[in-house]
Design a protein around this motif. Structure first.
Motif, mmCIF file in Angstrom:
data_model
loop_
_atom_site.group_PDB
_atom_site.id
_atom_site.type_symbol
_atom_site.label_atom_id
_atom_site.label_comp_id
_atom_site.label_asym_id
_atom_site.label_seq_id
_atom_site.Cartn_x
_atom_site.Cartn_y
_atom_site.Cartn_z
ATOM 1 N N GLN A 1 7.423 5.599 3.869
ATOM 2 C CA GLN A 1 6.498 6.601 4.388
ATOM 3 C C GLN A 1 6.610 7.896 3.600
ATOM 4 O O GLN A 1 5.594 8.551 3.322
ATOM 5 N N GLN A 2 7.814 8.252 3.202
ATOM 6 C CA GLN A 2 8.000 9.443 2.380
ATOM 7 C C GLN A 2 7.358 9.251 1.007
ATOM 8 O O GLN A 2 6.692 10.161 0.489
ATOM 9 N N GLU A 14 4.822 7.314 0.369
ATOM 10 C CA GLU A 14 3.374 7.351 0.607
ATOM 11 C C GLU A 14 2.882 8.790 0.684
ATOM 12 O O GLU A 14 1.836 9.129 0.108
ATOM 13 N N HIS A 15 3.629 9.634 1.356
ATOM 14 C CA HIS A 15 3.245 11.041 1.471
ATOM 15 C C HIS A 15 3.234 11.711 0.093
ATOM 16 O O HIS A 15 2.307 12.466 -0.231
ATOM 17 N N GLN A 16 4.228 11.422 -0.726
ATOM 18 C CA GLN A 16 4.279 11.995 -2.065
ATOM 19 C C GLN A 16 3.103 11.522 -2.909
ATOM 20 O O GLN A 16 2.522 12.302 -3.677
ATOM 21 N N GLU A 48 0.144 10.621 -1.752
ATOM 22 C CA GLU A 48 -1.047 11.296 -1.233
ATOM 23 C C GLU A 48 -1.144 12.721 -1.754
ATOM 24 O O GLU A 48 -2.233 13.186 -2.116
#
Length: 93
Positions: free
Chosen positions: A37-38, A40-42, A44
């Motif tokens: 999830q981290q 994925e955030h990076q 995005e």
């Protein structure tokens, strides 16, 4: 009766070991999920930056500046531009 108790004790210990193993596996997967999830955030955030950069580079002023400075391009001479009408034919400037 003693054998039954030993068998039940062994079964309880076996089940307890399975529970511990499954909890460990669940915690490992939870940590991996958090890392993904981290990531994925990076991704995005990077994608948003790239979109903003693309918009900035695609502006007409920027394209005109690059065409004039790097590519040494000039606007066409007024008499060399031909405008086509929708019905056909042509016009000279």
């Amino acid at each position: 009766m003693g054998r039954l108790n030993i068998l039940l004790l062994a079964l309880v210990i076996f089940c307890a070991m399975l529970v511990v193993e499954q909890q460990h596996a669940a915690r490992t997967l939870f940590v991996a999920l958090g890392q993904e999830q981290q990531a994925e955030h990076q991704i995005e955030v990077a994608f948003t930056r790239l979109q903003l950069q693309q918009v900035a580079l695609a502006k007409g002023e920027r394209v005109d500046e690059v065409a004039r400075t790097r590519l040494d391009m000039n606007p066409p001479a007024p008499g060399s531009v031909v405008f086509m009408q929708l019905e056909g034919g042509f016009q000279r400037e």
